[in-house]
Motif scaffolding. Structure first.
Motif, short mmCIF file in Angstrom:
data_model
loop_
_atom_site.label_atom_id
_atom_site.label_comp_id
_atom_site.label_asym_id
_atom_site.label_seq_id
_atom_site.Cartn_x
_atom_site.Cartn_y
_atom_site.Cartn_z
N ASN A 129 33.63 43.73 51.42
CA ASN A 129 35.01 43.28 51.43
C ASN A 129 35.39 42.74 52.80
O ASN A 129 36.06 41.70 52.91
CB ASN A 129 35.93 44.44 51.05
N SER A 176 42.93 36.18 44.53
CA SER A 176 42.09 37.39 44.43
C SER A 176 42.76 38.47 43.61
O SER A 176 42.09 39.27 42.95
CB SER A 176 41.75 37.92 45.83
N HIS A 205 35.51 49.93 45.91
CA HIS A 205 35.00 48.98 46.89
C HIS A 205 34.48 47.72 46.21
O HIS A 205 34.71 46.59 46.69
CB HIS A 205 33.90 49.62 47.73
N ALA A 208 37.45 45.58 44.98
CA ALA A 208 38.09 44.87 46.10
C ALA A 208 37.20 43.76 46.63
O ALA A 208 37.67 42.64 46.89
CB ALA A 208 38.43 45.86 47.22
N SER A 209 35.91 44.04 46.76
CA SER A 209 34.98 43.04 47.31
C SER A 209 34.78 41.88 46.35
O SER A 209 34.82 40.71 46.75
CB SER A 209 33.63 43.70 47.62
N ALA A 212 37.83 39.63 46.18
CA ALA A 212 37.98 38.84 47.41
C ALA A 212 37.01 37.67 47.45
O ALA A 212 37.37 36.54 47.79
CB ALA A 212 37.79 39.74 48.63
#
Length: 251
Positions: A129, A176, A205, A208-209, A212
């Motif tokens: 991320n 995003s 994680h 979110a990654s 993004a």
């Protein structure tokens, strides 16, 4: 003797002395409304500033202060960006277009991108991320500088290409959010499998990654496809002709 026939006698339409105000094309209108709505939603958690309402877990007061400053300056970019692509405003009120562009870059993109770099480094969602956010910030700053340099050199066609790329990155943070449900559908069903072993931190994680990276990559890809379709490949400039201002046929 020459007889002059009045325009109304021929049935020819008469033009009014006052130019008709053209509305923005519907894609720009939709983009502006979506951008403004999401910007208001994102900034609402920080008005007034309160660490307890932050949508991103922060690592102390400094991280939170940098985050708030980044969000507020990004909001300036979000509100002023869509106006840059309104042909009527650019053609009929170039001074307004220029001042909106200055606000977009100097009060929005530039400070927000600089502030976003330490915010990304301190982001609590893992290295993948942080890499996505860091790359987004660097490209956001680089494309903005390239667009500003192009317009200072009166290379308006190049300026337009760079600003399309730049605004695609401005919209990347908003886009995003739309990818988060997709990542949830991809990761949550696997949370109890060997991929995650019920590790909810790893799941969050990856959500979110992934969102993004998708917000960054898909927006840039769409921007490049639009540029190639709308403007084509820019002609090669020789060293002698590089200093000359090219004729912009797409203004």
């Amino acid at each position: 003797m020459t007889v002059t026939t009045p325009p109304h006698a021929t049935g020819a339409p008469q033009r009014s002395g006052t130019p008709h105000r053209r509305r923005p094309p519907w894609p720009i209108t939709v983009l502006g409304v979506v951008t403004a709505a999401m910007a208001v939603y994102l900034i609402s958690a920080y008005v007034p500033p309160n660490v307890a309402t932050s949508r991103i877990p922060t690592r102390g007061t400094l991280h939170y202060d940098l985050l708030v400053a980044h969000v507020f300056t990004a909001t300036v970019a979000s509100f002023t960006g869509p106006a840059q692509f309104w042909p009527w405003l650019r053609g009929r009120h170039p001074a307004v277009h220029r001042w909106a562009g200055r606000a977009y870059f100097f009060a929005g993109v530039f400070p927000s991108a600089v502030l976003a770099i330490p915010v990304a480094v301190m982001a609590p969602f893992g290295a993948a991320n942080q890499a996505a956010l860091g790359l987004l910030d660097v490209l956001w700053l680089a494309t903005g500088i390239a667009g500003y340099r192009a317009v200072r050199r009166r290379r308006y066609a190049d300026h337009r290409r760079w600003m399309i790329r730049n605004f695609s990155l401005t919209f990347g943070a908003i886009a995003s959010r739309f990818w988060i449900p997709v990542m949830v559908l991809l990761t949550v069903p696997q949370s109890s499998s060997a991929a995650y072993n019920s590790d909810q931190i790893a799941v969050s994680h990856d959500i979110a990654s992934g969102s993004a990276w998708l917000g960054l990559a898909v927006n840039l890809l769409l921007a490049e496809l639009y540029i190639q379709r709308r403007y084509g490949v820019p002609p090669h400039r020789s060293g002698k002709a590089a200093g000359a201002a090219p004729v912009d046929s797409h203004r």
